[in-house]
Design an enzyme around this catalytic site. Sequence first.
Site, short mmCIF file in Angstrom:
data_model
loop_
_atom_site.label_atom_id
_atom_site.label_comp_id
_atom_site.label_asym_id
_atom_site.label_seq_id
_atom_site.Cartn_x
_atom_site.Cartn_y
_atom_site.Cartn_z
CG ASN A 38 34.12 19.13 74.83
OD1 ASN A 38 33.47 19.15 75.86
ND2 ASN A 38 34.08 18.11 73.99
CD GLU A 70 25.98 11.31 78.11
OE1 GLU A 70 26.61 10.93 77.11
OE2 GLU A 70 24.77 11.08 78.27
CB CYS A 92 32.41 13.19 73.15
SG CYS A 92 30.80 13.98 73.02
CD GLU A 140 24.04 14.45 80.26
OE1 GLU A 140 24.70 14.98 79.35
OE2 GLU A 140 24.21 14.71 81.47
P1 NAP Z 1 38.22 15.52 81.87
O1 NAP Z 1 39.64 15.84 82.02
O2 NAP Z 1 37.75 14.16 82.18
O3 NAP Z 1 37.45 16.58 82.78
C1 NAP Z 1 36.04 16.68 82.80
C2 NAP Z 1 35.61 17.38 84.07
O4 NAP Z 1 35.99 16.58 85.19
C3 NAP Z 1 36.28 18.72 84.30
O5 NAP Z 1 35.38 19.57 84.96
C4 NAP Z 1 37.44 18.37 85.21
O6 NAP Z 1 37.89 19.46 85.95
C5 NAP Z 1 36.77 17.34 86.08
N1 NAP Z 1 37.67 16.44 86.77
C6 NAP Z 1 38.85 15.94 86.33
N2 NAP Z 1 39.37 15.11 87.26
C7 NAP Z 1 38.49 15.08 88.29
C8 NAP Z 1 38.45 14.41 89.55
N3 NAP Z 1 39.42 13.59 89.93
N4 NAP Z 1 37.40 14.64 90.37
C9 NAP Z 1 36.40 15.45 90.00
N5 NAP Z 1 36.38 16.12 88.84
C10 NAP Z 1 37.41 15.92 87.98
O7 NAP Z 1 37.69 15.84 80.40
P2 NAP Z 1 37.89 17.16 79.54
O8 NAP Z 1 39.28 17.17 79.01
O9 NAP Z 1 37.40 18.35 80.29
O10 NAP Z 1 36.86 16.91 78.37
C11 NAP Z 1 37.14 16.17 77.23
C12 NAP Z 1 36.60 14.76 77.38
O11 NAP Z 1 35.20 14.82 77.61
C13 NAP Z 1 36.78 13.94 76.12
O12 NAP Z 1 37.14 12.64 76.47
C14 NAP Z 1 35.38 13.96 75.51
O13 NAP Z 1 35.12 12.89 74.65
C15 NAP Z 1 34.53 13.95 76.72
N6 NAP Z 1 33.18 14.46 76.42
C16 NAP Z 1 32.16 13.57 76.39
C17 NAP Z 1 30.88 14.03 76.07
C18 NAP Z 1 29.73 13.08 76.02
O14 NAP Z 1 28.59 13.56 76.00
N7 NAP Z 1 29.94 11.78 76.00
C19 NAP Z 1 30.66 15.38 75.80
C20 NAP Z 1 31.74 16.25 75.83
C21 NAP Z 1 33.01 15.77 76.17
P3 NAP Z 1 39.32 20.14 85.65
O15 NAP Z 1 39.52 20.05 84.17
O16 NAP Z 1 39.15 21.50 86.13
O17 NAP Z 1 40.28 19.31 86.43
#
Ligand code: NAP
Length: 484
Positions: free
Chosen positions: A156, A255, A289, A463
């Site tokens: 995102n 995060e 997020c 961060e």
């Molecule tokens: P996600 O599905 O958890 O994926 C995040 C990252 O982790 C991606 O690079 C993903 O790669 C990787 N990943 C997924 N499963 C994995 C595994 N088993 N082993 C290693 N890596 C793995 O989240 P998203 O859909 O990309 O992002 C949205 C989420 O991020 C929301 O919940 C949002 O709130 C959160 N977010 C939090 C913050 C914060 O600062 N707190 C900031 C931005 C976003 P692939 O997608 O290529 O599998």
Amino acid sequence: MQETDAIASVPTGLFIGGQWRQAARTMPVEDPSTGRVLCEVADADPDEAMAALDAAAAAQGSWAATAPRERSEILGRAYDLIIEQQERLALIMTLEMGKPLAEARGEVAYAAEFFRWFAEEAVRIDGGYMPAPAGGSRFLVMRQPVGPSILITPWNFPMAMGTRKIGPAIAAGCTSVIKPAAQTPLSTLALADILVQAGLPDGVVNVVTTSRSDDVMTPLILDARSRKLSFTGSTPVGKHLLELAAKTVMRTSMELGGNAPFLVFADADLDVAVDGAMQAKMRNIGQACTAANRILVHRDLAAEFADRLTDRMGELALGRGVEDGVVVGPLINRAAVDKVHGLVRDAVARGARTRIGGEPVDRPGYFYPATVLTDVPPEAELSSTEIFGPVAAITPFDTEEEAVSLANDTPYGLISYVFTRDLTRALRVSEALEAGMVGLNQGVVSNPAAPFGGIKESGLGREGGFSGIDEFLETKYVGISMRE
Ligand code: NAP
């Protein structure tokens, strides 16, 4: 710059040990505003990814010994290069992720600021020296790089989530392997190219792109050479990675997801509150997020607040992010549209009223319109789920106690927003809210100089700010005898 030229300017291999390497397989990168493939990038397998950790581990010793001033200057040059190339980088980001160009330019600048901030922090890593309270010996406290770090980022904010980790890692003297999300690898690949131009030594940052994140990253996380895992993404994946990290007692920063309450009290300035809600809801097309997930408005103001928000949401142009004036770009993929629509339907079935939007848009790409729901009951599914779309869900409340109790009724604790003109209430409620961050009369808090992060199931660590670099430093204490 033409769209095709921007995409063609990005290296598409794996970046390992300072070299761009082809992988045995490639994977497509899609434009979510059209559903068309933009290009193919390397799709690493576990062995190819392990070569990235080999490179990071090999570079760790010399990088840790590199003068802080030199690390700082590399980050400073990278900051300048990002700003110089802002237009190209913003176009790449819009094409792979969908956000409007104006927001992508904003993210590129925000991303660059992490490099500027950590360039300034690299030369301020300090320690301590003190006499033991009982006398007789001295304490020397030094801070050293944690070591090779695994950095995993979401789709995102494809560039800022990278620089928020790479910046402090470089500043602290840590080498790293970064894995961007499969949907948005291009911004990270473009960033690696910039780091090369800035003079970063080989192996200090390595980039692995893959469609098999679990298979490919698990061996790297379990490898004893990896000493730090910094993850930004969803809470379920974060929990899984914490379990893996426990096996080697690896340092972690998490995060994770949010479920931000947005509180508007009866004494709020309504103009300020509506502006804040537009920012907190619509930044990144609601896919943040920090997005206002539950808008809780005092019953006296709820009708007027909803009218004004509906008017503002109704003015927003929907379309491809590259088109002038567009605010509502596409969601990241079809599943995201289906999820958002499912949450809207559930809320309506439980009694919410749709003021605007509420139906998917019939056009190529993955669009959902700006939507306002009122009288959303707290038991609606979206009250406990990250909506991650342009849906404003308004729930009325009667008392401050009820508002705080509703706000805290979630396992998440990333951010809360409070709108009030009463200073005492502002402080009382900010203290009572279970969140790592509070936006007080403002709808955006992200700033590289501030400690960003959550509590409860929204994460661990911070961060940015002064604590950002601490996440990549170990504290070592040397007890010194003063006996002759
Ligand atoms: P996600 O599905 O958890 O994926 C995040 C990252 O982790 C991606 O690079 C993903 O790669 C990787 N990943 C997924 N499963 C994995 C595994 N088993 N082993 C290693 N890596 C793995 O989240 P998203 O859909 O990309 O992002 C949205 C989420 O991020 C929301 O919940 C949002 O709130 C959160 N977010 C939090 C913050 C914060 O600062 N707190 C900031 C931005 C976003 P692939 O997608 O290529 O599998």
